[in-house]
Write a protein that holds these residues in place. Structure first.
Motif, PDB file in Angstrom:
ATOM      1  N   LYS A  29      29.027  42.246  39.247  1.00 15.99           N
ATOM      2  CA  LYS A  29      27.884  42.667  40.380  1.00 15.99           C
ATOM      3  C   LYS A  29      26.770  42.138  40.857  1.00 15.99           C
ATOM      4  O   LYS A  29      26.432  41.954  41.822  1.00 15.99           O
ATOM      5  N   GLN A  30      26.398  41.105  40.150  1.00  9.38           N
ATOM      6  CA  GLN A  30      25.399  40.273  40.369  1.00  9.38           C
ATOM      7  C   GLN A  30      25.790  39.020  41.202  1.00  9.38           C
ATOM      8  O   GLN A  30      25.030  38.194  41.640  1.00  9.38           O
ATOM      9  N   GLY A  31      27.013  38.723  41.069  1.00  6.97           N
ATOM     10  CA  GLY A  31      27.697  37.911  42.031  1.00  6.97           C
ATOM     11  C   GLY A  31      27.633  36.432  41.166  1.00  6.97           C
ATOM     12  O   GLY A  31      27.917  35.347  41.684  1.00  6.97           O
ATOM     13  N   GLN A  32      27.506  36.351  40.023  1.00  5.21           N
ATOM     14  CA  GLN A  32      27.364  35.157  39.067  1.00  5.21           C
ATOM     15  C   GLN A  32      28.775  34.612  39.231  1.00  5.21           C
ATOM     16  O   GLN A  32      29.138  33.368  39.005  1.00  5.21           O
ATOM     17  N   VAL A  33      29.729  35.491  39.181  1.00  7.58           N
ATOM     18  CA  VAL A  33      31.268  35.145  39.382  1.00  7.58           C
ATOM     19  C   VAL A  33      31.972  35.662  40.395  1.00  7.58           C
ATOM     20  O   VAL A  33      31.696  36.801  40.946  1.00  7.58           O
ATOM     21  N   ASP A  34      33.026  35.364  41.046  1.00  7.61           N
ATOM     22  CA  ASP A  34      33.865  36.010  42.083  1.00  7.61           C
ATOM     23  C   ASP A  34      34.666  36.788  41.323  1.00  7.61           C
ATOM     24  O   ASP A  34      35.143  37.724  41.847  1.00  7.61           O
ATOM     25  N   LEU A  35      35.246  36.089  40.119  1.00  8.62           N
ATOM     26  CA  LEU A  35      36.532  36.769  39.515  1.00  8.62           C
ATOM     27  C   LEU A  35      36.172  36.738  37.922  1.00  8.62           C
ATOM     28  O   LEU A  35      35.456  35.974  37.669  1.00  8.62           O
TER      29      LEU A  35
END
Ligand code: GLU
Length: 294
Positions: free
Chosen positions: A116-122
């Motif tokens: 949700k926070q965009g720390q990872v794409d997957l």
């Protein structure tokens, strides 16, 4: 290949005492996904996540760092395992080589938040697809189906089924599906920790009676320490279909990953990825489960 081995050797030499152990473990080269061709300049529709990642030339993937067979960081600081292979294969289809993947450790409790926070794409991290999680993230897959099991000390002959842990202390991980099931359905007293490897010492010291999570995670620990631990039974008592977590409602990306998973099955890369990782211990090679194109 030669260059890879000698580079690896110098890292290992620096690691001193670990040298002998690791040279045998490294098996002489890269994994199938390291050697699989990276798509050259693939094209994607403008505005899609595939296009953004592909033109950036890098991708951020969350995986486990302490789970043999599916996601574990090796001596060189890089994760290895079946989940990691899946990540490399998907990156390759985006034109991104393995060395341009930014790996982060995701633990069971922070996977939704990391997405949700965009720390990872997957997130590819023994991540069970379920309705509760689907309210926060979307899932491609499943690409594997595990099932919950129990691990006990080698000398324990009293715990065989989940019914046997009612009222007993069982170690599992906060935010995982097995932790919920063992308490709600089987009345165990949960001893919660952050990652599964943190359950090993409490089990060995008999501070807990059992450890519970997916059979394939436990099989990895038993394989490392067969004189200390065993699976309580070969039976599993839940279904844990593993999905690839991504931003909620990024349907194009989800559909595209699903197409890739089917292609990996068809061209044999799925099987190769299994054989190079979890297949060394779990001899029955899986077939790709039916994709859930919800
Ligand atoms: N597959 C289960 C889950 O997603 C257990 C393994 C894990 O915690 O990663 O909760």
């Amino acid at each position: 290949m030669k260059a890879f081995i000698s580079r690896r050797k110098s890292i290992l030499l620096a690691a001193g005492a670990a040298v002998a152990l690791s040279l045998s473990a490294c098996g002489g080269g890269g994994t199938p996904a390291d050697t699989a061709p990276v798509e050259e300049a693939p094209t994607f529709a403008a505005g899609t996540t595939m296009e953004k990642l592909s033109s950036a030339g890098s991708i951020k993937i969350g995986t486990k760092f302490d789970q043999p067979l599916f996601g574990q960081v090796g001596l060189d600081g890089k994760p290895v395992g079946f989940d990691v292979e899946m990540g490399k294969l998907i990156a390759g289809k985006l034109g991104i080589p393995a060395d341009k993947i930014e790996w982060s450790e995701t633990v069971s409790a922070n996977r939704e938040e990391f997405i949700k926070q965009g720390q990872v794409d997957l997130v590819i991290a023994t991540y069970t697809i379920n309705d509760k999680r689907k309210q926060e993230v979307s899932f491609a897959g499943p690409y594997y189906e595990a099932g919950q099991a129990l691990m006990v000390n080698k000398d324990n002959d009293t715990i065989k089924t989940p019914e046997d842990v009612s009222g007993k202390k069982v170690c599992s991980v906060t935010g995982s599906t097995p932790a919920g099931t063992i308490v709600e359905k089987y009345g165990a007293v949960l001893v919660p920790v952050a990652t599964y490897s943190a359950c090993l010492e409490p089990l060995r010291n008999k501070q807990v009676d059992a450890v519970t999570t997916d059979n394939v995670i436990l099989a990895g620990f038993v394989d490392k320490e067969p004189d200390a631990f065993k699976l309580a039974s070969d039976e599993t008592f839940t279904k844990e279909p593993y999905g690839i977590g991504l931003k909620k409602d990024d349907t194009e990306f989800r559909n595209w990953i699903n197409d890739q998973l089917e292609a990996f099955e068809e061209d044999g890369t799925y099987k190769k990825a299994w054989e190079a990782t979890a297949g060394s211990v779990i001899k029955t090679a899986p077939e790709l489960p039916a994709i859930d194109r919800y």
